[in-house]
Design a protein around this motif. Structure first.
Motif, PDB file in Angstrom:
ATOM      1  N   PHE A  88       0.638  -0.910   0.150  1.00 27.44           N
ATOM      2  CA  PHE A  88      -0.003  -0.048   0.067  1.00 27.44           C
ATOM      3  C   PHE A  88       0.926   1.258   0.084  1.00 27.44           C
ATOM      4  N   SER A  89       1.763   1.216   1.031  1.00 34.45           N
ATOM      5  CA  SER A  89       2.984   2.453   0.504  1.00 34.45           C
ATOM      6  C   SER A  89       3.397   2.996  -0.174  1.00 34.45           C
TER       7      SER A  89
ATOM      8  N   LEU B 124       4.132  12.827   2.800  1.00 35.38           N
ATOM      9  CA  LEU B 124       3.458  11.739   3.835  1.00 35.38           C
ATOM     10  C   LEU B 124       3.544  10.946   3.071  1.00 35.38           C
ATOM     11  N   ALA B 125       3.346  10.652   1.852  1.00 35.20           N
ATOM     12  CA  ALA B 125       3.369   9.714   1.331  1.00 35.20           C
ATOM     13  C   ALA B 125       4.609   8.849   0.478  1.00 35.20           C
TER      14      ALA B 125
ATOM     15  N   ALA C 182       9.317   3.765   3.455  1.00 37.18           N
ATOM     16  CA  ALA C 182      10.512   3.592   4.462  1.00 37.18           C
ATOM     17  C   ALA C 182      10.248   3.191   5.638  1.00 37.18           C
ATOM     18  N   MET C 183       9.016   3.080   6.272  1.00 35.13           N
ATOM     19  CA  MET C 183       8.061   2.329   7.641  1.00 35.13           C
ATOM     20  C   MET C 183       7.546   1.395   6.926  1.00 35.13           C
TER      21      MET C 183
ATOM     22  N   VAL D 227      -4.580  -2.653   6.125  1.00 36.91           N
ATOM     23  CA  VAL D 227      -5.612  -2.496   6.540  1.00 36.91           C
ATOM     24  C   VAL D 227      -4.701  -4.527   6.437  1.00 36.91           C
ATOM     25  N   LEU D 228      -4.713  -5.219   5.465  1.00 38.94           N
ATOM     26  CA  LEU D 228      -3.862  -6.947   5.552  1.00 38.94           C
ATOM     27  C   LEU D 228      -2.300  -6.470   6.088  1.00 38.94           C
ATOM     28  N   GLU D 229      -1.868  -6.044   5.328  1.00 35.61           N
ATOM     29  CA  GLU D 229      -0.331  -5.661   5.712  1.00 35.61           C
ATOM     30  C   GLU D 229      -0.367  -5.271   6.867  1.00 35.61           C
ATOM     31  N   VAL D 230      -0.506  -4.072   7.316  1.00 33.91           N
ATOM     32  CA  VAL D 230      -0.156  -3.748   8.693  1.00 33.91           C
ATOM     33  C   VAL D 230      -1.252  -4.652   9.376  1.00 33.91           C
TER      34      VAL D 230
END
Length: 269
Positions: free
Chosen positions: A56-57, A93-94, A99-100, A259-262
């Motif tokens: 998503f990032s 922000l994007a 990196a996070m 939602v799935l990744e984090v």
């Protein structure tokens, strides 16, 4: 090293957000430099020799990267200083999100070229409709300001930026131009996903949450364009459809992947 470069990009975007409107040439140059750096770092982080980083990032960062380019090009023809205040902080922000939240790597061996084209077209569609959503927010603020306009210094720097926007009719014309192009790209995204589902994802087409949200967003934007052509929809109706369609589209990939990744810590393509 890449993390520091992502942070540098974010700082450049933020710095340009708060530069006075009178420094238009400086803003244009710095945004262009930040955009090139953003694209270079994102490319080196996402694209490997035989693999591709997804998540998503990355999608959000790439979407805002294209949106910054759209703002930069539009701002050369029209004075859209208010758009700068909305787009660049979101782009900042994007820029640091990869990196996070690094996502996961997907091997390209055995993948059809259709797979990459599907990703590229979907990012372009998301980006075009993202800038359209920012555009719609500006129009809402611009219309509100016409009815409650403070005078003089009380207006504030953002108020003065809104005052410098083109007339509402011109803004509306630009909005529908963006929506029409974004709808065309979204249609290609949907068609490539439907027709080449087996080849793209090694599984038959199925109605999951991503597909449902994408199709719902596609229907909303299609209905808006049809209503504009046949019923003359404009104003609040057009803005409501635009923002609702964008919110649904955001849920289709970015929201579901987050939602799935984090939240659920699942690794998916």
């Amino acid at each position: 090293m890449q993390t520091y470069l992502f942070v540098l990009v974010a700082l450049l975007y933020i710095g340009c957000t708060f530069l006075p409107s009178s420094r238009r040439q400086t803003i244009s140059i710095v945004v262009a430099v930040a955009w090139v750096l953003h694209g270079g770092v994102l490319w080196s982080d996402v694209v490997g020799p035989e693999e591709l980083r997804v998540g998503f990032s990355m999608m959000l960062s790439a979407t805002l990267w294209v949106s910054v380019a759209a703002y930069w090009l539009e701002n050369r023809n029209y004075t859209l200083d208010g758009l700068r205040v909305l787009v660049l902080p979101m782009a900042a922000l994007a820029a640091v999100l990869p990196a996070m939240f690094p996502g996961n790597m997907v091997a390209l061996n055995g993948k059809s070229p259709v797979f990459l084209w599907h990703i590229v077209i979907s990012i372009l569609a998301y980006s075009t409709l993202t800038i359209a959503a920012f555009h719609a927010v500006l129009m809402v603020l611009q219309e509100s300001r016409l009815h409650t306009r403070p005078g003089g210094a009380k207006a504030g720097w953002f108020g003065h930026a809104l005052d410098r926007l083109p007339a509402l009719l011109t803004m509306e014309k630009l909005l529908f131009r963006l929506i029409a192009f974004g709808f065309f790209l979204l249609t290609l995204t949907v068609l490539s996903g439907v027709v080449f589902s087996e080849e793209l994802f090694n599984k038959a087409f199925k109605w999951d949450h991503k597909t449902i949200f994408t199709m719902l967003s596609w229907a909303l934007f299609g209905l808006l364009l049809a209503g504009r052509k046949w019923q003359g929809w404009r104003g609040r109706t057009a803005l409501s459809f635009t923002l609702t369609g964008f919110a649904v589209l955001l849920l289709a990939y970015v929201g579901s992947r987050f939602v799935l990744e984090v939240v659920l810590h699942r690794v998916l393509v």
